[in-house]
Structures are given as C-alpha cells and as structure tokens.
Scaffold this active site. Structure first.
Site, PDB file in Angstrom:
ATOM      1  N   GLU A 163       0.788  -1.226  -0.081  1.00  0.00           N
ATOM      2  CA  GLU A 163       0.151   0.056  -0.104  1.00  0.00           C
ATOM      3  C   GLU A 163       0.840   1.433  -0.013  1.00  0.00           C
ATOM      4  OE1 GLU A 163      -2.910   0.156  -0.577  1.00  0.00           O
ATOM      5  OE2 GLU A 163      -3.469  -1.858  -0.912  1.00  0.00           O
TER       6      GLU A 163
ATOM      7  N   TYR B  54      -6.514   6.740   3.617  1.00  0.00           N
ATOM      8  CA  TYR B  54      -6.643   5.972   2.543  1.00  0.00           C
ATOM      9  C   TYR B  54      -6.002   4.388   3.109  1.00  0.00           C
ATOM     10  CZ  TYR B  54      -5.360   2.564  -1.010  1.00  0.00           C
ATOM     11  OH  TYR B  54      -5.193   1.286  -1.700  1.00  0.00           O
TER      12      TYR B  54
ATOM     13  N   ASP C  95      -9.645   6.643  -2.829  1.00  0.00           N
ATOM     14  CA  ASP C  95      -8.373   7.004  -3.648  1.00  0.00           C
ATOM     15  C   ASP C  95      -8.760   7.519  -4.941  1.00  0.00           C
ATOM     16  OD1 ASP C  95      -9.185   4.743  -5.100  1.00  0.00           O
ATOM     17  OD2 ASP C  95      -7.365   3.930  -5.510  1.00  0.00           O
TER      18      ASP C  95
END
Length: 341
Positions: free
Chosen positions: A33, A116, A134
């Site tokens: 991520e 996020y 996002d």
DNA sequence: TATCCGTGGTG
DNA sequence: TCACCAAGGAT
C-alpha cells in the site's frame, strides 16, 4: 444485485493477479500500500518484489540502515514513504512487540499512514469495514453519481468519503475495496474510459449526460517552479565527493556538491568554485543542460567534471567511483551516471 | 489549509 | 509537446 455485489462479481472475473492480493500478512499488505501511493501498479510491482526480497519481515526492515532502505526505493520517488516505512517498522518492533496493530485507529496513527492506507490495511488484512477513498474511487463515484463538487478540498473529500463508506459491503469489505479500485483502474479510467463495456453505464450519470470527460472536478492547479543546479563532480584519482541531502526534495538521498543559481545556468564564476575548491583544479568538461521534470518543479541541471587534488570537502564524504552505486541517488543523477560512467 | 514531495505513463 | 494523473500523506 446491489452496486457492491455487482462490482465484486466483476472483480472475480476480471481482476489482475497481484502478489499482495494473495496474502493476509499485514506487513506485506502495508508495504504494497505504501509503494502504491501515487504510483501505477505496473511500476510499483517490481519495487514490491525487490523490497520484500531484501526485507522479508518487519524485523529485518527495522534492523536495516536508512541508506539500505532508500537504496531499494531508489527511482520510485516520494522518498519520505521509505523513511516513514523504516521509522514505523522500528516503532512496531520496539513498542508493539513486532505485531502489526489490528484496529483502524491504531493503524491510522502510524507514521506514513493516512485515511486511505489505514482503510486499505484494515480491510485487506483484518476484514474491518472501512471504505477506501483513492483516485479511482473518487473518479468512479463522481461519474456514476454526477458529483460536480471538487474533490481536492475538505468539503469534497468529506462528501466522497461518506458516500464511499455508505456503499461499502460490510460483509466483504476487502473484496469491495479491491473491486472498486480495480474497476476504476481498468474500466472507469481517467482518459478513454471503457464506457462501452461498463456494466453500470445505463445508471451512470456522467455517461447519460455526456459528462464523463468533465468529471471528476479538480479545483486547484499546480504551480511549477524552475530551478538551475550545477552539480560538481570533483574527481581526485578514483574518488569523488558526495553529500547527503537533509531537506526538501530527495531528502535522505545523496548528491554531488552543487551550485544553484537564480535565473539561468550560467558558467559558475570562480568565486562559487573557490568555495569548494581551495586547491588547484581544472574543469575537464561539462554536460549539456539536462531538464528534469518533477510534479512541482522543473530542474535545469548541468554536470561539471572537475579534476582536483583536494582530499576532503566540508560535509561531504569521499567515495570511489565504483562504489557510488552503494548510495541512493535521485533519478536525475542516476541517469547521468548511467550514461557517463 | 495550501504546499510540498518523484517518477513514468498517457492521449 | 504537454498537461494530467497515479492504491496519498505530512507539515
């Protein structure tokens, strides 16, 4: 079938096979991520594989030197991600017994992790019901619901975040989040979206009102600065000098001593040179002007090759040319070294 | 809150 | 060629 179920069904038949989708290991998901922030999957994938090969566990990462971490990150950009990753690995090892936190708020509090990434890790690793927001999700929601509110301000962000959370499938938050982002990346793309094969086109506001090209709406425009930098490659036999950047762009990476000028890249005057070179030196050659474009600045760079007999330079380290690759450099310098050494 | 932080792909 | 944008976050 509701919106989320349709997305998940589409995802099941159309998803890309990506390594971080085949694990519940919070460490691996975390790495993926962070790497994927503002980064295309295709580009980030090779860094993900390289990073996990070098740092297979959080303990290995926490034991590493910052230079090693930045070296693996070299070329990927946004280097604070690597520094924060390193910092947080130490924090988790030293304060949380090496165990990655498993609640949204604890995850959100980690350095380098915002809304996020906290939602992504929470859902992918722990199946917690937090919806990701996002660029993909914003684009899809904006078009499907015809939302003309700019997303790059607080009001817009709140609106999209709330809507995203309302649509979340609480039973499969992980699949839902993966699916909605994948759909945005593969179908509801920024340019030339595949509206012709989109399952949702009959219900899509933007499609029906011919607003696909206008949505989502962005408010601000970025301003680009120009900078003019002369890099001095000061050679003494097989050695040269580099220093670590402590601020601004490329913080933590290394660079050659430099002379930055205001308006243009003129030949540095003798005064500027003498700041670095008190002993005899001679300019061997210099490069053409190299234009390096970043998101917020265009750098006009020139590399100067200088033969000298100096043995030390203030705040610089002396490095053999064939050992330069042990240090992390910006792509600008990396490209130059690749072409000239 | 506006700005900064990288690099590569895209049309 | 060039503006836009990408699995955003920190300050």
């Amino acid at each position: 079938m509701n919106f989320s179920r349709s997305l998940i069904k589409w995802y099941g038949h159309n998803k890309r096979e990506l390594p971080w989708r085949n694990t519940r290991d919070a460490y691996k998901i975390w790495i993926s991520e962070i790497i994927l922030q503002q980064t295309k999957v295709k580009f980030g994938l090779k860094y993900y594989l390289k990073f996990l090969q070098k740092f297979p566990t959080i303990y290995v990462l926490s034991d590493a030197k910052e230079n090693e971490v930045l070296k693996v990150w070299e070329g990927l950009g946004y280097y604070s991600r690597a520094r924060n990753l390193h910092y947080t690995s130490k924090f988790i090892v030293n304060n949380l017994n090496g165990k990655f936190p498993n609640t949204y708020l604890e995850i959100l509090n980690l350095k380098g992790i915002g809304p996020y990434t906290a939602a992504a890790i929470s859902s992918f690793a722990f199946k917690l019901p937090f919806a990701v927001l996002d660029g993909n999700v914003i684009r899809l929601l904006s078009r499907y619901f015809g939302i003309k509110v700019p997303f790059d301000n607080l009001r817009g962000k709140k609106l999209f975040q709330q809507l995203s959370q309302e649509l979340l499938n609480d039973n499969d938050p992980d699949l839902h989040n993966q699916a909605i982002m994948e759909f945005g990346a593969l179908i509801c793309k920024p340019k030339l979206p595949k509206c012709d094969i989109c399952h949702f086109n009959n219900l899509c506001y933007a499609f029906n009102y011919n607003l696909v090209k206008k949505l989502p709406v962005k408010q601000k425009k970025i301003k680009i600065k120009k900078r003019y930098i002369n890099y001095l490659i000061i050679e003494n036999n097989n050695f040269c000098f580099v220093k670590k950047r402590n601020e601004g762009i490329w913080r933590g990476l290394y660079e050659f001593p430099k002379i930055e000028t205001e308006d243009s890249l003129s030949v540095p005057n003798s005064k500027d040179f003498s700041k670095y070179l008190k002993n005899k030196c001679s300019i061997i050659r210099h490069s053409d002007i190299i234009i390096h474009k970043l998101s917020h600045q265009h750098i006009f760079a020139k590399f100067w090759h200088i033969q000298s007999n100096v043995n030390q330079l203030e705040s610089c380290i002396k490095v053999r040319f064939n050992k330069l690759s042990n240090y992390p450099f910006s792509t600008l310098i990396l490209n130059y070294l690749k072409d000239n050494y």
